[in-house]
Design a protein around this motif. Sequence first.
Motif, PDB file in Angstrom:
ATOM      1  N   LYS A  34     -29.498   3.306  26.582  1.00 35.81           N
ATOM      2  CA  LYS A  34     -29.655   2.536  25.246  1.00 35.81           C
ATOM      3  C   LYS A  34     -30.661   2.967  24.682  1.00 35.81           C
ATOM      4  CE  LYS A  34     -29.258  -2.272  23.816  1.00 35.81           C
ATOM      5  NZ  LYS A  34     -29.151  -3.733  24.183  1.00 35.81           N
ATOM      6  N   LYS A  35     -30.698   2.933  23.220  1.00 31.11           N
ATOM      7  CA  LYS A  35     -31.682   3.355  22.279  1.00 31.11           C
ATOM      8  C   LYS A  35     -32.416   1.880  22.081  1.00 31.11           C
ATOM      9  CE  LYS A  35     -29.943   7.378  21.729  1.00 31.11           C
ATOM     10  NZ  LYS A  35     -28.737   7.117  22.583  1.00 31.11           N
ATOM     11  N   THR A  36     -33.917   1.887  22.600  1.00 27.40           N
ATOM     12  CA  THR A  36     -34.624   0.959  22.388  1.00 27.40           C
ATOM     13  C   THR A  36     -35.960   1.725  21.726  1.00 27.40           C
ATOM     14  OG1 THR A  36     -35.477   1.054  24.475  1.00 27.40           O
ATOM     15  CG2 THR A  36     -34.016  -0.530  24.085  1.00 27.40           C
ATOM     16  N   LYS A  37     -36.763   0.735  21.187  1.00 27.67           N
ATOM     17  CA  LYS A  37     -38.195   1.179  20.493  1.00 27.67           C
ATOM     18  C   LYS A  37     -39.171   1.377  21.495  1.00 27.67           C
ATOM     19  CE  LYS A  37     -37.981  -1.968  16.642  1.00 27.67           C
ATOM     20  NZ  LYS A  37     -38.916  -2.915  15.767  1.00 27.67           N
ATOM     21  N   LYS A  38     -38.999   1.107  22.591  1.00 22.41           N
ATOM     22  CA  LYS A  38     -40.028   1.577  23.761  1.00 22.41           C
ATOM     23  C   LYS A  38     -39.609   2.683  24.091  1.00 22.41           C
ATOM     24  CE  LYS A  38     -41.638  -0.062  28.213  1.00 22.41           C
ATOM     25  NZ  LYS A  38     -41.513  -1.098  29.447  1.00 22.41           N
ATOM     26  N   ARG A  39     -38.446   3.157  24.305  1.00 23.06           N
ATOM     27  CA  ARG A  39     -37.786   4.375  25.087  1.00 23.06           C
ATOM     28  C   ARG A  39     -38.073   5.570  23.729  1.00 23.06           C
ATOM     29  NH1 ARG A  39     -32.366   2.439  27.949  1.00 23.06           N
ATOM     30  NH2 ARG A  39     -33.408   1.738  29.930  1.00 23.06           N
ATOM     31  N   GLN A  40     -37.943   5.135  22.709  1.00 18.12           N
ATOM     32  CA  GLN A  40     -38.234   6.261  21.381  1.00 18.12           C
ATOM     33  C   GLN A  40     -39.798   6.410  21.615  1.00 18.12           C
ATOM     34  OE1 GLN A  40     -36.228   7.778  19.432  1.00 18.12           O
ATOM     35  NE2 GLN A  40     -34.488   6.833  20.545  1.00 18.12           N
ATOM     36  N   LYS A  41     -40.576   5.514  21.360  1.00 21.48           N
ATOM     37  CA  LYS A  41     -41.980   5.678  21.858  1.00 21.48           C
ATOM     38  C   LYS A  41     -42.435   6.563  22.851  1.00 21.48           C
ATOM     39  CE  LYS A  41     -46.368   3.220  21.653  1.00 21.48           C
ATOM     40  NZ  LYS A  41     -46.981   1.863  21.304  1.00 21.48           N
ATOM     41  N   GLN A  42     -41.634   6.264  24.075  1.00 23.89           N
ATOM     42  CA  GLN A  42     -42.097   7.147  25.220  1.00 23.89           C
ATOM     43  C   GLN A  42     -41.691   8.476  24.776  1.00 23.89           C
ATOM     44  OE1 GLN A  42     -40.130   5.148  28.392  1.00 23.89           O
ATOM     45  NE2 GLN A  42     -41.713   3.657  28.662  1.00 23.89           N
ATOM     46  N   LEU A  43     -40.417   8.885  24.233  1.00 26.62           N
ATOM     47  CA  LEU A  43     -40.002  10.076  23.983  1.00 26.62           C
ATOM     48  C   LEU A  43     -40.858  10.970  23.116  1.00 26.62           C
ATOM     49  CD1 LEU A  43     -37.667  12.257  24.304  1.00 26.62           C
ATOM     50  CD2 LEU A  43     -36.586  11.005  22.296  1.00 26.62           C
ATOM     51  N   GLN A  44     -41.479  10.194  22.113  1.00 25.34           N
ATOM     52  CA  GLN A  44     -42.418  11.004  21.161  1.00 25.34           C
ATOM     53  C   GLN A  44     -43.637  11.198  21.917  1.00 25.34           C
ATOM     54  OE1 GLN A  44     -41.585  11.732  18.261  1.00 25.34           O
ATOM     55  NE2 GLN A  44     -39.584  10.868  18.220  1.00 25.34           N
ATOM     56  N   GLN A  45     -44.155  10.517  22.983  1.00 32.19           N
ATOM     57  CA  GLN A  45     -45.310  10.861  23.513  1.00 32.19           C
ATOM     58  C   GLN A  45     -44.884  12.115  24.239  1.00 32.19           C
ATOM     59  OE1 GLN A  45     -46.203   7.222  25.789  1.00 32.19           O
ATOM     60  NE2 GLN A  45     -47.382   6.342  24.043  1.00 32.19           N
ATOM     61  N   ILE A  46     -43.810  12.165  25.138  1.00 28.39           N
ATOM     62  CA  ILE A  46     -43.632  13.175  25.994  1.00 28.39           C
ATOM     63  C   ILE A  46     -43.300  14.428  25.083  1.00 28.39           C
ATOM     64  CG2 ILE A  46     -41.720  14.295  27.397  1.00 28.39           C
ATOM     65  CD1 ILE A  46     -41.031  11.403  28.442  1.00 28.39           C
ATOM     66  N   LYS A  47     -42.906  14.284  23.902  1.00 27.28           N
ATOM     67  CA  LYS A  47     -42.923  15.622  23.016  1.00 27.28           C
ATOM     68  C   LYS A  47     -44.290  16.115  22.683  1.00 27.28           C
ATOM     69  CE  LYS A  47     -38.536  14.887  21.029  1.00 27.28           C
ATOM     70  NZ  LYS A  47     -37.648  14.448  19.598  1.00 27.28           N
ATOM     71  N   LYS A  48     -45.139  15.112  22.386  1.00 24.02           N
ATOM     72  CA  LYS A  48     -46.495  15.604  22.180  1.00 24.02           C
ATOM     73  C   LYS A  48     -47.153  16.039  23.432  1.00 24.02           C
ATOM     74  CE  LYS A  48     -47.486  11.902  18.699  1.00 24.02           C
ATOM     75  NZ  LYS A  48     -48.172  10.699  18.398  1.00 24.02           N
ATOM     76  N   GLN A  49     -46.955  15.559  24.391  1.00 21.77           N
ATOM     77  CA  GLN A  49     -47.538  16.258  25.881  1.00 21.77           C
ATOM     78  C   GLN A  49     -46.875  17.697  25.874  1.00 21.77           C
ATOM     79  OE1 GLN A  49     -46.661  13.550  29.104  1.00 21.77           O
ATOM     80  NE2 GLN A  49     -48.241  11.881  28.269  1.00 21.77           N
TER      81      GLN A  49
END
Length: 713
Positions: free
Chosen positions: A253-268
């Motif tokens: 499910k699309k949530t703000k927390k998961r979207q934020k975690q995905l952005q952090q993983i992309k940066k890493q």
Amino acid sequence: MVRPNNQLPENLPQLQNLIKRDPESYTDEFHTQYEHFLSLLEIFALNPSEENKSLDETVMFIAQVAQCYPQVCLQFPKHLTDLLRNSATVLDPAMRNCFVKALILLRNKNLVPALDILELFFHLLRCQDKNLRTFLQTHIITDIKNMNAKHKDMKLNSSLQNFMYGMLRDANPKAAKMSVDIMIDLYKKNIWNDTKTVNVIANVGCFSPITKVLVTSLKFFLGHDDEDEANSDSESENEVDLKGALMQNRVNKKTKKRQKQLQQIKKQAIKAQKKKKNAPAFNFSGIHLIHNPQGMAEALFKQLQSTNDRFEVKIMHLDVISRLIGIHELFLFGYYPYITRFLQPHQRLVTRVLQFAAQASHPLVPGDIIEPILKTIANNFITERNSSDVMAIGLNATREICMRCPLAMGEDLLQDLAMYKAYKEKSVMMAARSLISLYREQLPALLHKKDRGRPTEAQAERKVLAYGERDVQDTVLGAEALLKNSKTIDIDTDGDDSDSNDGEWVDVQHSDGEGAADSDDDDDNDDDDDDEEEEADGTDEEDDEDDGESDEGIASEGAELTEVEKKEKAKLKILNQKEAAQELALTRIFTDEDFKRINAANLKKTVTNARKRPLETERSDFVKLNNIEMIYKKRKHDKETRLETVQAGRQDRERFGWKDGRVNENCSKTNKEKRKTKNFGMLRHKARSKVKKSFRDKQMAMRKHLLHQKKMK
């Protein structure tokens, strides 16, 4: 500006905020606070062991706004430094931390010279305050790193280094230990990575009477190979799984927390990709930068013989000395009999000792010096009274020593060890065969004829070096491979043509009838060349007496001369090839394709039917412990064997799970079996029966049982 209608002298945070906004309007208030600070400082100097919160707040206030009134605060740092110098050990810990933080604030605003503050902080390392020492160590390293960020300040660095070298000789063990830690940390950060730092640690730290300083300095020279490997392993384990994260984000499910975690993983992932593209940085380890390695090795060995420290400290000494001997090719003949005493299978850390013996071996050590070590290993390890693992470790250690000093092995000992090639245990057999493979490459004459194997081209070309002899190459190894199918070569011809063709490419193409261009590829053309050369040699050496010889005499000697001449012509051919390859290397710039052909040709020379890959005989600086402890041993309970046993156990079995003891499956179960499937709420009242009985209840139950037995009689 409207002044606030409150009591500013009592509200220092608000006054600090107002002064930073408009310093000129609040000059009088600051002067008042500064005079108040001087009076509080005089009172505090009478009894520095007590905490003064008012002085604490005033000092931090002045440190925050000192840049607004630099002329007024000119003596402010001096007051704090004098107090810390004179009363650092007796000051209240909270007040001492306050003064240190105030000086760091002033240093960050460039109101205090860096050298004065850092020298003071080095003196404060003597204080019995662990938190303060850790804080000061972090600040010193960060400050020196920031000062050398844009360009290295050599004058400041030299002054700080000289002061820190004196701190290494300090009688206070904590100050000396902290100083060597700071120097090593700055070396690792490539700030003080010069030879001066390394040699001070070598000459002062490694011979310090303080054990902690000694151990830290020895660890510095032992390198950080294991740590680097561990870090690389941890990095490989912590790799960013970007694909998995994208799949989870698509499914979940699309949530703000998961979207934020995905952005952090992309940066890493982007950062890790950039890090992989960067070129690796190679730095010399500290042991390569020592000015006098021979003197240091002798002094460390003398210290080792007279020390009474723990065995782990002695092991560090042995390791550093062996690395010094191996890397710098030193002569320390007393080291080898000393290390022989520890070569026993029951000795603690014996594999490390074997590693040191291999590290201390190099081609310049006479074979008579290392031969007792090999005999000791053979007598103590490579005997059938020991286990197969001990024998394999002994053979591996022998191989590592002989790889660095092949002349140390005797012919009788080598042939005795080679007999283990048919041993019943595979670990011993493979270790013995690796030793045989080594001497097939290095000194095949020491092996028995049946153990030498089929000779290769590389073995035929390799020259057996005597003691102290160096194999100096004057051309690129394997450049002869470029002469095959080559159409042009830059050479200097004799005679007048050399002037006209100097510096130009000369064609060496030949017609099909001459057969000189393809002499390296086709074996048939070699005979034509030999015939031409034989005729040329014959014309030069003919005399008048040979004209009268009969054809029968020539025919009878022809068979004998052809074999000798073929060998000579083959040698001449090899010499001509080497000269042509040397000329080619001097007059031509090789491309990547050329080097690929050279590497392929060199690899082809080392490959035979008996060995599928070339033997790695290059001597590295350090001996890996895994090369000695590498034992071929099939695991008894690996995954495959466990799966086989599981599958075998499942055969001839009706169903999985627990079987009850009922003969008839349709009959009812007992209450005990039914209880396992009931809800806990139905059995809660029975769970109390499991509570431990009191002594009184046990007495009553025993009395009841005895009365019942009496009635039954």
